[in-house]
Every structure is written in structure tokens, then in C-alpha cells.
Enzyme design. Structure first.
Site, PDB file in Angstrom:
ATOM      1  N   GLY A  52       0.874  -1.174   0.000  1.00  0.00           N
ATOM      2  CA  GLY A  52       0.000   0.000   0.000  1.00  0.00           C
ATOM      3  C   GLY A  52       0.900   1.209   0.000  1.00  0.00           C
ATOM      4  O   GLY A  52       1.864   1.276  -0.762  1.00  0.00           O
ATOM      5  N   GLU A  53       0.610   2.123   0.899  1.00  0.00           N
ATOM      6  CA  GLU A  53       1.435   3.333   1.019  1.00  0.00           C
ATOM      7  C   GLU A  53       2.009   3.331   2.434  1.00  0.00           C
ATOM      8  O   GLU A  53       1.261   3.459   3.411  1.00  0.00           O
ATOM      9  CB  GLU A  53       0.548   4.562   0.760  1.00  0.00           C
ATOM     10  CG  GLU A  53       1.317   5.804   0.487  1.00  0.00           C
ATOM     11  CD  GLU A  53       2.304   5.650  -0.665  1.00  0.00           C
ATOM     12  OE1 GLU A  53       1.922   5.133  -1.732  1.00  0.00           O
ATOM     13  OE2 GLU A  53       3.475   6.020  -0.472  1.00  0.00           O
ATOM     14  N   SER A  54       3.328   3.164   2.529  1.00  0.00           N
ATOM     15  CA  SER A  54       3.927   2.961   3.846  1.00  0.00           C
ATOM     16  C   SER A  54       3.727   4.156   4.777  1.00  0.00           C
ATOM     17  O   SER A  54       3.547   3.987   5.988  1.00  0.00           O
ATOM     18  CB  SER A  54       5.410   2.614   3.726  1.00  0.00           C
ATOM     19  OG  SER A  54       6.085   3.575   2.944  1.00  0.00           O
ATOM     20  N   CYS A  85       6.096  -5.305   0.521  1.00  0.00           N
ATOM     21  CA  CYS A  85       6.314  -4.020  -0.139  1.00  0.00           C
ATOM     22  C   CYS A  85       6.247  -2.868   0.876  1.00  0.00           C
ATOM     23  O   CYS A  85       7.176  -2.714   1.659  1.00  0.00           O
ATOM     24  CB  CYS A  85       5.329  -3.879  -1.292  1.00  0.00           C
ATOM     25  SG  CYS A  85       5.935  -2.773  -2.558  1.00  0.00           S
ATOM     26  N   ARG A 111      12.793   3.275  -0.351  1.00  0.00           N
ATOM     27  CA  ARG A 111      11.450   3.353  -0.943  1.00  0.00           C
ATOM     28  C   ARG A 111      11.517   3.752  -2.412  1.00  0.00           C
ATOM     29  O   ARG A 111      12.386   4.519  -2.812  1.00  0.00           O
ATOM     30  CB  ARG A 111      10.610   4.416  -0.225  1.00  0.00           C
ATOM     31  CG  ARG A 111      10.121   4.030   1.127  1.00  0.00           C
ATOM     32  CD  ARG A 111       9.257   5.145   1.693  1.00  0.00           C
ATOM     33  NE  ARG A 111       7.978   5.264   1.004  1.00  0.00           N
ATOM     34  CZ  ARG A 111       7.263   6.381   0.927  1.00  0.00           C
ATOM     35  NH1 ARG A 111       7.698   7.485   1.476  1.00  0.00           N
ATOM     36  NH2 ARG A 111       6.110   6.391   0.308  1.00  0.00           N
ATOM     37  N   ILE A 144       5.515  -3.303  -7.635  1.00  0.00           N
ATOM     38  CA  ILE A 144       4.685  -2.106  -7.793  1.00  0.00           C
ATOM     39  C   ILE A 144       5.277  -0.978  -6.947  1.00  0.00           C
ATOM     40  O   ILE A 144       5.194  -1.007  -5.722  1.00  0.00           O
ATOM     41  CB  ILE A 144       3.227  -2.399  -7.366  1.00  0.00           C
ATOM     42  CG1 ILE A 144       2.692  -3.619  -8.142  1.00  0.00           C
ATOM     43  CG2 ILE A 144       2.353  -1.172  -7.582  1.00  0.00           C
ATOM     44  CD1 ILE A 144       1.352  -4.132  -7.638  1.00  0.00           C
ATOM     45  N   ARG A 145       5.872  -0.024  -7.603  1.00  0.00           N
ATOM     46  CA  ARG A 145       6.617   1.049  -6.893  1.00  0.00           C
ATOM     47  C   ARG A 145       7.394   0.423  -5.729  1.00  0.00           C
ATOM     48  O   ARG A 145       7.291   0.822  -4.571  1.00  0.00           O
ATOM     49  CB  ARG A 145       5.680   2.155  -6.401  1.00  0.00           C
ATOM     50  CG  ARG A 145       5.206   3.042  -7.557  1.00  0.00           C
ATOM     51  CD  ARG A 145       4.514   4.299  -7.084  1.00  0.00           C
ATOM     52  NE  ARG A 145       3.430   3.971  -6.191  1.00  0.00           N
ATOM     53  CZ  ARG A 145       3.285   4.450  -4.954  1.00  0.00           C
ATOM     54  NH1 ARG A 145       4.147   5.301  -4.470  1.00  0.00           N
ATOM     55  NH2 ARG A 145       2.269   4.089  -4.222  1.00  0.00           N
ATOM     56  N   HIS A 180       4.865  -8.529  -4.699  1.00  0.00           N
ATOM     57  CA  HIS A 180       3.562  -8.982  -4.199  1.00  0.00           C
ATOM     58  C   HIS A 180       3.300 -10.446  -4.570  1.00  0.00           C
ATOM     59  O   HIS A 180       2.636 -10.705  -5.585  1.00  0.00           O
ATOM     60  CB  HIS A 180       2.446  -8.114  -4.795  1.00  0.00           C
ATOM     61  CG  HIS A 180       2.435  -6.709  -4.286  1.00  0.00           C
ATOM     62  ND1 HIS A 180       1.584  -6.280  -3.302  1.00  0.00           N
ATOM     63  CD2 HIS A 180       3.186  -5.635  -4.628  1.00  0.00           C
ATOM     64  CE1 HIS A 180       1.793  -5.000  -3.064  1.00  0.00           C
ATOM     65  NE2 HIS A 180       2.766  -4.586  -3.856  1.00  0.00           N
ATOM     66  N   GLU A 182       1.209 -12.388  -3.382  1.00  0.00           N
ATOM     67  CA  GLU A 182      -0.241 -12.647  -3.291  1.00  0.00           C
ATOM     68  C   GLU A 182      -0.964 -12.325  -4.592  1.00  0.00           C
ATOM     69  O   GLU A 182      -2.118 -12.717  -4.776  1.00  0.00           O
ATOM     70  CB  GLU A 182      -0.850 -11.861  -2.118  1.00  0.00           C
ATOM     71  CG  GLU A 182      -1.121 -10.378  -2.362  1.00  0.00           C
ATOM     72  CD  GLU A 182       0.118  -9.488  -2.293  1.00  0.00           C
ATOM     73  OE1 GLU A 182       1.246 -10.014  -2.173  1.00  0.00           O
ATOM     74  OE2 GLU A 182      -0.043  -8.253  -2.367  1.00  0.00           O
TER      75      GLU A 182
HETATM   76  N1  GLN Z   1       5.837   2.823  -2.855  1.00  0.00           N
HETATM   77  C1  GLN Z   1       5.096   2.390  -1.725  1.00  0.00           C
HETATM   78  C2  GLN Z   1       5.674   2.949  -0.446  1.00  0.00           C
HETATM   79  O1  GLN Z   1       6.727   3.471  -0.472  1.00  0.00           O
HETATM   80  C3  GLN Z   1       5.047   0.875  -1.653  1.00  0.00           C
HETATM   81  C4  GLN Z   1       4.271   0.288  -2.824  1.00  0.00           C
HETATM   82  C5  GLN Z   1       3.663  -1.019  -2.565  1.00  0.00           C
HETATM   83  O2  GLN Z   1       3.403  -1.406  -1.412  1.00  0.00           O
HETATM   84  N2  GLN Z   1       3.363  -1.743  -3.616  1.00  0.00           N
HETATM   85  O3  GLN Z   1       5.083   2.868   0.565  1.00  0.00           O
END
Ligand code: GLN
Length: 196
Positions: A52-54, A85, A111, A144-145, A180, A182
Site C-alpha cells: 500500500g502506502e507505507s 512491499c 522506498r 509495484i513502486r 507482491h 499474493e
Molecule cells: N511505494 C510504496 C511505499 O513506499 C510501496 C508500494 C507497494 O506497497 N506496492 O510505501
């Protein structure tokens, strides 16, 4: 383990990709709890910190007192963890950069190390023999990012790598993936978590 001796997995469900982890545990025949407060954490033996977004997950965890409860459960030996992630980033060593890391796994995560959303890719993940669990030596993982593991300590083992870089690691009662699993129909990492 619960009183009955069964693992009781949970997924931290404050923000991010929660559902696919619940589906993985269901596929493994394990009842899974979505954890949104410290009370729900009480019966959980194995917790996924999802992608998600840390920064958001860190902020909401602090708001609901979950960061302290997770740290306490892990340090007391009651809770095994799998950071995915954004969740992996949070498990790492606090190096003074936002979001503040929780210092559970002896590893440093950079990150967004591969760039923006546009640089998100599918890449082959090669598993070490001990992580294959009798299955394939590799699978395609979604990055993903994604963060990059830039350093890790002596008690951290690499279980998977991609393009020669570690992407799946294990420390004492803790797993972390920069991608990921999952989202690939891959259940071996979740199964390994439940065995911790
Ligand atoms: N870029 C997100 C972060 O820095 C992580 C992306 C992800 O969990 N797929 O939190």
C-alpha cells in the site's frame, strides 16, 4: 499458536492490498482476521503487513495504537510477521527517513527505488532451494513502486532474488518481500509464514 494450537493468521487492514492476502490464507484452509485495532490483534499468531502506502499505513497504525501492539507481540514472541512491499519497508531499520521504520527486521529498505508507478514491472523471482517447498524454482512477481533492500544483517537470509538482487528475505519469525506474491497465485510464502 492459539489455545487450540492452530495458527490464526491476520492481515493489517488499514490501507492497501488486504483482500488478496485473505484469499491466500483461505486457499490454504486458514481462517483469517482483518486487523483494524489492537483488540483484533490479540488472537492473531501470524500477521501480514500488506502493500500500500507505507507513510499512510504507518500513520494509521500509530493512530490506532497498532504499531506498539505489533512491536510488543513480535518482541514477546507471540506474533510472526510478513511485510509485503510497503509493509516490508515498515519492518526495516529506522534510518531517520520518513516513514519511521519499526526496527523489527535487520534490513534497510529504500522506498520507490525503481521509480514511479510507470516503472512498475513483472519480473521473475528465483527462489533458493529451501524456499521452493518442492515446487518451481521461480515465478513471476509483481513489483509495484517497489522498494529495494540495500543492506541486511547476519541473521537475515535471502529466500528469493530477482536480477541478482534480494527481494524475499527471512529473519527470526519475520518474512519480507519487496514484491507482491499474493498477486501471482503464489501460496508458498504464506504457507512458510504459517510455519514460523
Ligand atoms: N511505494 C510504496 C511505499 O513506499 C510501496 C508500494 C507497494 O506497497 N506496492 O510505501
Amino acid at each position: 499458536m492459539t489455545a487450540a494450537g492452530h495458527p490464526r493468521p491476520g492481515v493489517l487492514a488499514l490501507q492497501g492490498a488486504v483482500e488478496p492476502h485473505v484469499a491466500c490464507f483461505r486457499a490454504l484452509g486458514a481462517d483469517c482476521v482483518e486487523v483494524r485495532d489492537a483488540g483484533a490483534l490479540r488472537d492473531v499468531t501470524h500477521l501480514v503487513l500488506p502493500g500500500g502506502e507505507s507513510t499512510t499505513i504507518a500513520r494509521l497504525s500509530a493512530l490506532f495504537g497498532l504499531d506498539a501492539a505489533i512491536l510488543e507481540g513480535y518482541r514477546a514472541g507471540r506474533l510472526a510477521l510478513f511485510g509485503v512491499c510497503a509493509g516490508a519497508i515498515l519492518t526495516g531499520v529506522d534510518d531517520g527517513v520518513r516513514p519511521r521504520r519499526w526496527g523489527l527486521l535487520d534490513a534497510r529498505f529504500e522506498r520507490n527505488a525503481y521509480g514511479t508507478q510507470l516503472s512498475s514491472t513483472r519480473r521473475r523471482v528465483e527462489l533458493t532451494p529451501s524456499a521452493r517447498a518442492g515446487g518451481s524454482a521461480s515465478f513471476v512477481g509483481a513489483f509495484i513502486r517497489a522498494p529495494r533492500i540495500v543492506a541486511f544483517g547476519a541473521d537475515v537470509r535471502v529466500l528469493g532474488s530477482s536480477n541478482g538482487e534480494p527481494v524475499l528475505v527471512e529473519g527470526p519469525r519475520i518474512l519480507a518481500a519487496t514484491f507482491h506474491p499474493e498477486l501471482s497465485g503464489e501460496l508458498r510464502v504464506h504457507r512458510r509464514l504459517l510455519a514460523l
